[in-house]
Write a protein that holds these residues in place. Structure first.
Motif, PDB file in Angstrom:
ATOM      1  N   GLU A 127      17.215   0.876  -3.925  1.00 43.24           N
ATOM      2  CA  GLU A 127      16.145  -0.028  -4.621  1.00 43.24           C
ATOM      3  C   GLU A 127      15.062  -0.174  -3.591  1.00 43.24           C
ATOM      4  O   GLU A 127      15.300  -0.399  -2.415  1.00 43.24           O
ATOM      5  N   ILE A 128      13.881  -0.016  -4.070  1.00 41.30           N
ATOM      6  CA  ILE A 128      12.722  -0.165  -3.246  1.00 41.30           C
ATOM      7  C   ILE A 128      11.962  -1.548  -3.546  1.00 41.30           C
ATOM      8  O   ILE A 128      11.790  -1.845  -4.674  1.00 41.30           O
TER       9      ILE A 128
ATOM     10  N   PRO B 205       1.283   3.486   4.098  1.00 35.14           N
ATOM     11  CA  PRO B 205      -0.002   3.394   4.367  1.00 35.14           C
ATOM     12  C   PRO B 205      -0.395   4.517   5.376  1.00 35.14           C
ATOM     13  O   PRO B 205      -1.524   5.148   5.347  1.00 35.14           O
ATOM     14  N   ASP B 206       0.415   4.700   6.328  1.00 35.15           N
ATOM     15  CA  ASP B 206       0.194   5.558   7.311  1.00 35.15           C
ATOM     16  C   ASP B 206       0.172   7.078   7.059  1.00 35.15           C
ATOM     17  O   ASP B 206       0.233   7.997   7.831  1.00 35.15           O
ATOM     18  N   GLY B 207       0.928   7.343   5.907  1.00 36.27           N
ATOM     19  CA  GLY B 207       1.106   8.739   5.303  1.00 36.27           C
ATOM     20  C   GLY B 207       2.656   9.355   5.730  1.00 36.27           C
ATOM     21  O   GLY B 207       2.694  10.578   5.249  1.00 36.27           O
ATOM     22  N   LEU B 208       3.167   8.640   6.329  1.00 37.81           N
ATOM     23  CA  LEU B 208       4.773   9.146   6.878  1.00 37.81           C
ATOM     24  C   LEU B 208       5.460   8.711   5.580  1.00 37.81           C
ATOM     25  O   LEU B 208       5.423   7.582   5.089  1.00 37.81           O
ATOM     26  N   ALA B 209       6.226   9.624   4.960  1.00 35.87           N
ATOM     27  CA  ALA B 209       7.148   9.736   4.098  1.00 35.87           C
ATOM     28  C   ALA B 209       8.726   9.489   4.539  1.00 35.87           C
ATOM     29  O   ALA B 209       9.023  10.356   5.333  1.00 35.87           O
TER      30      ALA B 209
ATOM     31  N   GLY C 147       1.003  -1.327   0.115  1.00 34.24           N
ATOM     32  CA  GLY C 147      -0.255   0.199   0.014  1.00 34.24           C
ATOM     33  C   GLY C 147       0.867   1.310   0.011  1.00 34.24           C
ATOM     34  O   GLY C 147       0.361   2.275  -0.126  1.00 34.24           O
ATOM     35  N   SER C 148       2.104   1.145   0.058  1.00 33.15           N
ATOM     36  CA  SER C 148       2.874   2.408   0.031  1.00 33.15           C
ATOM     37  C   SER C 148       3.025   3.013  -1.439  1.00 33.15           C
ATOM     38  O   SER C 148       2.719   2.206  -2.713  1.00 33.15           O
TER      39      SER C 148
ATOM     40  N   MET D  99      15.502  12.009  -5.780  1.00 36.43           N
ATOM     41  CA  MET D  99      15.267  11.633  -4.283  1.00 36.43           C
ATOM     42  C   MET D  99      14.067  10.543  -4.870  1.00 36.43           C
ATOM     43  O   MET D  99      13.219  10.982  -5.399  1.00 36.43           O
ATOM     44  N   VAL D 100      14.070   9.387  -4.075  1.00 39.37           N
ATOM     45  CA  VAL D 100      13.055   8.428  -4.220  1.00 39.37           C
ATOM     46  C   VAL D 100      12.212   8.782  -2.821  1.00 39.37           C
ATOM     47  O   VAL D 100      12.846   8.436  -1.815  1.00 39.37           O
ATOM     48  N   VAL D 101      10.987   8.853  -2.921  1.00 40.48           N
ATOM     49  CA  VAL D 101      10.140   9.123  -1.834  1.00 40.48           C
ATOM     50  C   VAL D 101       9.098   7.986  -1.568  1.00 40.48           C
ATOM     51  O   VAL D 101       8.251   7.837  -2.393  1.00 40.48           O
ATOM     52  N   VAL D 102       9.136   7.373  -0.411  1.00 44.03           N
ATOM     53  CA  VAL D 102       8.230   6.254  -0.081  1.00 44.03           C
ATOM     54  C   VAL D 102       7.303   6.747   0.956  1.00 44.03           C
ATOM     55  O   VAL D 102       7.742   6.975   2.216  1.00 44.03           O
TER      56      VAL D 102
END
Length: 134
Positions: free
Chosen positions: A130-131, A117-121, A87-88, A111-114
């Motif tokens: 790598e994600i 689901p809780d809204g924290l980035a 859900g990210s 930058m890669v921003v993840v």
């Protein structure tokens, strides 16, 4: 060789030639590349054309520019694998000046921003992350 009469823009031809020289091992990781002035002289093209080729190679991560030192082939960087939650959401953006300094990012590296689901980035350097999201 650079052919101004071909249908390919001269800056793209130069970028392809420089990339081929790097791939062939003429310049190894960490090696300094010729200066803009030297490339202008060597290929008989204008400085603006050389700068466009350099910009294309920088944005592709093929070279990096170290201000006050010159251009070089980047050193290999250890890749960090980050595991996201189901859900990210993953997005990519250019870093702020503070993030660029904090992460020691070369110009043009995003930058890669993840965002979980809780809204924290969380932000990570795009050139060495790598994600993994299940």
């Amino acid at each position: 060789m650079i052919d101004p009469a071909s249908g390919v823009p001269v800056y793209r031809q130069l970028a392809d030639v420089l990339r081929a020289r790097i791939v062939a091992g003429e310049w190894l990781p960490g090696a300094r590349l010729p200066s803009e002035t030297r490339l202008v002289q060597e290929y008989g093209i204008g400085r603006t054309t050389v700068r466009r080729a350099i910009a294309a190679l920088r944005s592709a991560g093929v070279i990096e520019v170290v201000h006050g030192w010159g251009m070089r082939v980047p050193l290999p960087r250890e890749v960090e694998r980050v595991r996201g939650e189901s859900g990210s959401v993953v997005s990519v953006r250019m870093p702020t000046p503070l993030e660029r300094a904090t992460w020691a990012l070369a110009d043009g590296v995003p930058m890669v921003v993840v965002t979980g689901p809780d809204g924290l980035a969380e932000a990570f350097p795009g050139d060495r992350t790598e994600i993994d999201i299940p």
